[in-house]
Write a protein that holds these residues in place. Structure first.
Motif, PDB file in Angstrom:
ATOM      1  N   GLY A 151       0.812  -1.213   0.000  1.00 50.90           N
ATOM      2  CA  GLY A 151       0.000   0.000   0.000  1.00 50.90           C
ATOM      3  C   GLY A 151       0.842   1.258   0.000  1.00 50.90           C
ATOM      4  N   LEU A 152       1.936   1.229   0.756  1.00 46.90           N
ATOM      5  CA  LEU A 152       2.846   2.375   0.801  1.00 46.90           C
ATOM      6  C   LEU A 152       3.445   2.636  -0.573  1.00 46.90           C
ATOM      7  CD1 LEU A 152       4.429   4.488   2.477  1.00 46.90           C
ATOM      8  CD2 LEU A 152       6.143   2.720   2.872  1.00 46.90           C
ATOM      9  N   LEU A 153       3.927   1.564  -1.233  1.00 46.42           N
ATOM     10  CA  LEU A 153       4.545   1.719  -2.549  1.00 46.42           C
ATOM     11  C   LEU A 153       3.522   2.206  -3.570  1.00 46.42           C
ATOM     12  CD1 LEU A 153       6.968   1.353  -4.421  1.00 46.42           C
ATOM     13  CD2 LEU A 153       6.278  -1.039  -4.721  1.00 46.42           C
ATOM     14  N   TRP A 154       2.333   1.582  -3.587  1.00 48.22           N
ATOM     15  CA  TRP A 154       1.312   1.982  -4.552  1.00 48.22           C
ATOM     16  C   TRP A 154       0.909   3.435  -4.342  1.00 48.22           C
ATOM     17  CZ3 TRP A 154      -3.630   3.882  -4.499  1.00 48.22           C
ATOM     18  CH2 TRP A 154      -4.355   3.803  -5.696  1.00 48.22           C
ATOM     19  N   SER A 155       0.732   3.829  -3.087  1.00 42.04           N
ATOM     20  CA  SER A 155       0.294   5.194  -2.790  1.00 42.04           C
ATOM     21  C   SER A 155       1.314   6.216  -3.249  1.00 42.04           C
ATOM     22  CB  SER A 155       0.037   5.340  -1.284  1.00 42.04           C
ATOM     23  OG  SER A 155      -1.019   4.511  -0.859  1.00 42.04           O
ATOM     24  N   TRP A 156       2.579   5.929  -3.022  1.00 40.93           N
ATOM     25  CA  TRP A 156       3.607   6.879  -3.417  1.00 40.93           C
ATOM     26  C   TRP A 156       3.762   6.958  -4.932  1.00 40.93           C
ATOM     27  CZ3 TRP A 156       5.612  10.853  -1.131  1.00 40.93           C
ATOM     28  CH2 TRP A 156       5.605  10.903   0.272  1.00 40.93           C
ATOM     29  N   LEU A 157       3.624   5.805  -5.603  1.00 41.70           N
ATOM     30  CA  LEU A 157       3.762   5.816  -7.062  1.00 41.70           C
ATOM     31  C   LEU A 157       2.582   6.494  -7.743  1.00 41.70           C
ATOM     32  CD1 LEU A 157       5.169   2.223  -7.737  1.00 41.70           C
ATOM     33  CD2 LEU A 157       6.390   4.398  -7.941  1.00 41.70           C
TER      34      LEU A 157
ATOM     35  N   LEU B 120      -2.722   2.861   3.785  1.00 44.94           N
ATOM     36  CA  LEU B 120      -3.486   1.929   2.960  1.00 44.94           C
ATOM     37  C   LEU B 120      -2.859   0.545   3.031  1.00 44.94           C
ATOM     38  CD1 LEU B 120      -5.649   1.362   0.724  1.00 44.94           C
ATOM     39  CD2 LEU B 120      -3.882   1.985  -0.940  1.00 44.94           C
ATOM     40  N   LEU B 121      -3.684  -0.481   3.247  1.00 44.57           N
ATOM     41  CA  LEU B 121      -3.243  -1.872   3.238  1.00 44.57           C
ATOM     42  C   LEU B 121      -3.718  -2.498   1.939  1.00 44.57           C
ATOM     43  CD1 LEU B 121      -4.279  -2.790   6.896  1.00 44.57           C
ATOM     44  CD2 LEU B 121      -2.020  -2.098   6.087  1.00 44.57           C
ATOM     45  N   LEU B 122      -2.786  -3.089   1.190  1.00 47.22           N
ATOM     46  CA  LEU B 122      -3.085  -3.564  -0.148  1.00 47.22           C
ATOM     47  C   LEU B 122      -2.572  -4.991  -0.306  1.00 47.22           C
ATOM     48  CD1 LEU B 122      -4.401  -2.243  -2.656  1.00 47.22           C
ATOM     49  CD2 LEU B 122      -2.101  -1.713  -3.461  1.00 47.22           C
ATOM     50  N   GLY B 123      -3.488  -5.932  -0.559  1.00 51.47           N
ATOM     51  CA  GLY B 123      -3.109  -7.324  -0.751  1.00 51.47           C
ATOM     52  C   GLY B 123      -2.421  -7.540  -2.088  1.00 51.47           C
ATOM     53  N   PRO B 124      -1.943  -8.773  -2.338  1.00 49.38           N
ATOM     54  CA  PRO B 124      -1.228  -9.064  -3.585  1.00 49.38           C
ATOM     55  C   PRO B 124      -2.164  -9.109  -4.781  1.00 49.38           C
ATOM     56  CG  PRO B 124      -1.529 -11.078  -2.331  1.00 49.38           C
ATOM     57  CD  PRO B 124      -2.005  -9.952  -1.448  1.00 49.38           C
ATOM     58  N   HIS B 125      -1.634  -8.730  -5.932  1.00 51.64           N
ATOM     59  CA  HIS B 125      -2.328  -8.882  -7.221  1.00 51.64           C
ATOM     60  C   HIS B 125      -3.664  -8.143  -7.252  1.00 51.64           C
ATOM     61  CE1 HIS B 125       0.720 -11.843  -8.154  1.00 51.64           C
ATOM     62  NE2 HIS B 125       0.384 -12.531  -7.063  1.00 51.64           N
ATOM     63  N   VAL B 126      -3.694  -6.947  -6.689  1.00 53.88           N
ATOM     64  CA  VAL B 126      -4.875  -6.097  -6.815  1.00 53.88           C
ATOM     65  C   VAL B 126      -4.757  -5.304  -8.111  1.00 53.88           C
ATOM     66  CG1 VAL B 126      -6.204  -4.200  -5.817  1.00 53.88           C
ATOM     67  CG2 VAL B 126      -5.187  -5.927  -4.325  1.00 53.88           C
ATOM     68  N   SER B 127      -5.814  -5.316  -8.897  1.00 52.93           N
ATOM     69  CA  SER B 127      -5.812  -4.629 -10.188  1.00 52.93           C
ATOM     70  C   SER B 127      -6.707  -3.403 -10.115  1.00 52.93           C
ATOM     71  CB  SER B 127      -6.317  -5.587 -11.277  1.00 52.93           C
ATOM     72  OG  SER B 127      -6.410  -4.927 -12.526  1.00 52.93           O
ATOM     73  N   PHE B 128      -6.162  -2.253 -10.521  1.00 55.06           N
ATOM     74  CA  PHE B 128      -6.917  -0.998 -10.504  1.00 55.06           C
ATOM     75  C   PHE B 128      -7.156  -0.501 -11.927  1.00 55.06           C
ATOM     76  CE2 PHE B 128      -5.038  -0.823  -6.256  1.00 55.06           C
ATOM     77  CZ  PHE B 128      -6.114  -0.388  -5.497  1.00 55.06           C
ATOM     78  N   VAL B 129      -8.294   0.128 -12.135  1.00 55.82           N
ATOM     79  CA  VAL B 129      -8.553   0.915 -13.334  1.00 55.82           C
ATOM     80  C   VAL B 129      -8.699   2.363 -12.885  1.00 55.82           C
ATOM     81  CG1 VAL B 129     -10.151   1.370 -15.228  1.00 55.82           C
ATOM     82  CG2 VAL B 129      -9.702  -0.989 -14.521  1.00 55.82           C
ATOM     83  N   MET B 130      -7.882   3.251 -13.431  1.00 58.69           N
ATOM     84  CA  MET B 130      -7.886   4.668 -13.064  1.00 58.69           C
ATOM     85  C   MET B 130      -7.761   4.832 -11.543  1.00 58.69           C
ATOM     86  SD  MET B 130     -10.617   6.270 -15.815  1.00 58.69           S
ATOM     87  CE  MET B 130     -10.236   7.959 -15.332  1.00 58.69           C
ATOM     88  N   GLY B 131      -6.691   4.250 -11.003  1.00 60.80           N
ATOM     89  CA  GLY B 131      -6.488   4.235  -9.565  1.00 60.80           C
ATOM     90  C   GLY B 131      -6.379   5.605  -8.923  1.00 60.80           C
ATOM     91  N   ARG B 132      -6.096   6.636  -9.695  1.00 62.03           N
ATOM     92  CA  ARG B 132      -6.019   7.982  -9.113  1.00 62.03           C
ATOM     93  C   ARG B 132      -7.371   8.476  -8.612  1.00 62.03           C
ATOM     94  NH1 ARG B 132      -1.412  10.883  -9.553  1.00 62.03           N
ATOM     95  NH2 ARG B 132       0.238  10.039 -10.889  1.00 62.03           N
TER      96      ARG B 132
END
Length: 230
Positions: A35-41, A49-61
């Motif tokens: 979650g930390l890596l995804w949020s910063w990127l 944010l806690l984010l499990g493996p292999h979560v797929s986003f569409v327009m994650g912003r």
């Protein structure tokens, strides 16, 4: 010390025992790092944010996640709705959730709003063509489905041409919803309702109702005699 760190980072309070460390590493540490890596990127900020493996986003912003929100592994989250996906503090969406905003280039979805402290179990399917609003401290079991869209017939009576109605779904605060419950478009579930496992909710329910069945029917009020919700 570990509990204090978790509280600071996510706003979630736990009592940590020595035997919990292995579980914590598997279920908490790696999702927190992802979650930390995804949020910063994506967002250039982090709020636990806690984010499990292999979560797929569409327009994650267009995801707005509060402090300590959690999305389980192998989930699909389409945030392309007009108002995005809004998760308040400490919302938990468990593994293999499917949140769909639109199919291809058809009409954009409205959005999804989930209130503080609410929980949705594994294998949920949320069709957010119309707005779905879930209140605070709502507890929802596994296999939940909610579709804020219903197909309507065209001039020839066909239901396969893509004509839809989108009235939306609203679930009030502090509801408890059992496993494998389905909620259809246009339904409003009042505050404090309890819905039995396997029910299909086709009509709106008044606050503090116990409902179950296919279609779900109110069996009794959960208020003491003469009591009022508040």
């Amino acid at each position: 010390m570990i509990a204090a760190l978790i509280q600071k980072l996510t706003g979630r309070s736990y009592t940590i025992r020595s035997g919990d460390i292995g579980y914590l590493l598997a279920k908490g540490a790696w999702p927190m790092l992802r979650g930390l890596l995804w949020s910063w990127l994506r967002l250039r900020r982090s709020n636990g944010l806690l984010l499990g493996p292999h979560v797929s986003f569409v327009m994650g912003r267009r995801l707005r996640a509060g402090r300590g929100a959690s999305i389980g592994g192998f989930s699909y989250v389409d945030c392309s709705a007009e108002h995005g996906v809004v998760l308040a503090d400490r919302v938990t969406i468990r593994e293999r959730a499917w949140i769909q905003g639109r199919s291809g280039l058809n009409q954009p979805a409205e959005g999804l709003w989930i209130g503080k402290g609410s929980y949705i179990g594994p294998n949920a399917v949320l069709g957010i063509g119309g707005p779905i609003r879930i209140g605070t401290d709502v507890q929802i079991g596994a296999g939940f489905t909610a579709s804020a869209e219903s197909h309507v017939g065209d001039a020839n009576g066909s239901y396969v041409t893509g004509h839809v109605s989108r009235r939306g779904i609203r679930i009030g605060d502090r509801c408890w919803i059992g496993n494998n419950v389905s909620v259809l478009d246009g339904v409003e579930i009042g505050e404090g309702c309890v819905i039995g496992a396997g029910s299909v909710v086709t009509r709106s329910l008044p606050p503090f109702s116990l409902a179950l069945g296919v279609p779900a029917a109110v069996r009794r009020s959960l208020l003491p005699s003469g009591g009022q919700g508040g």
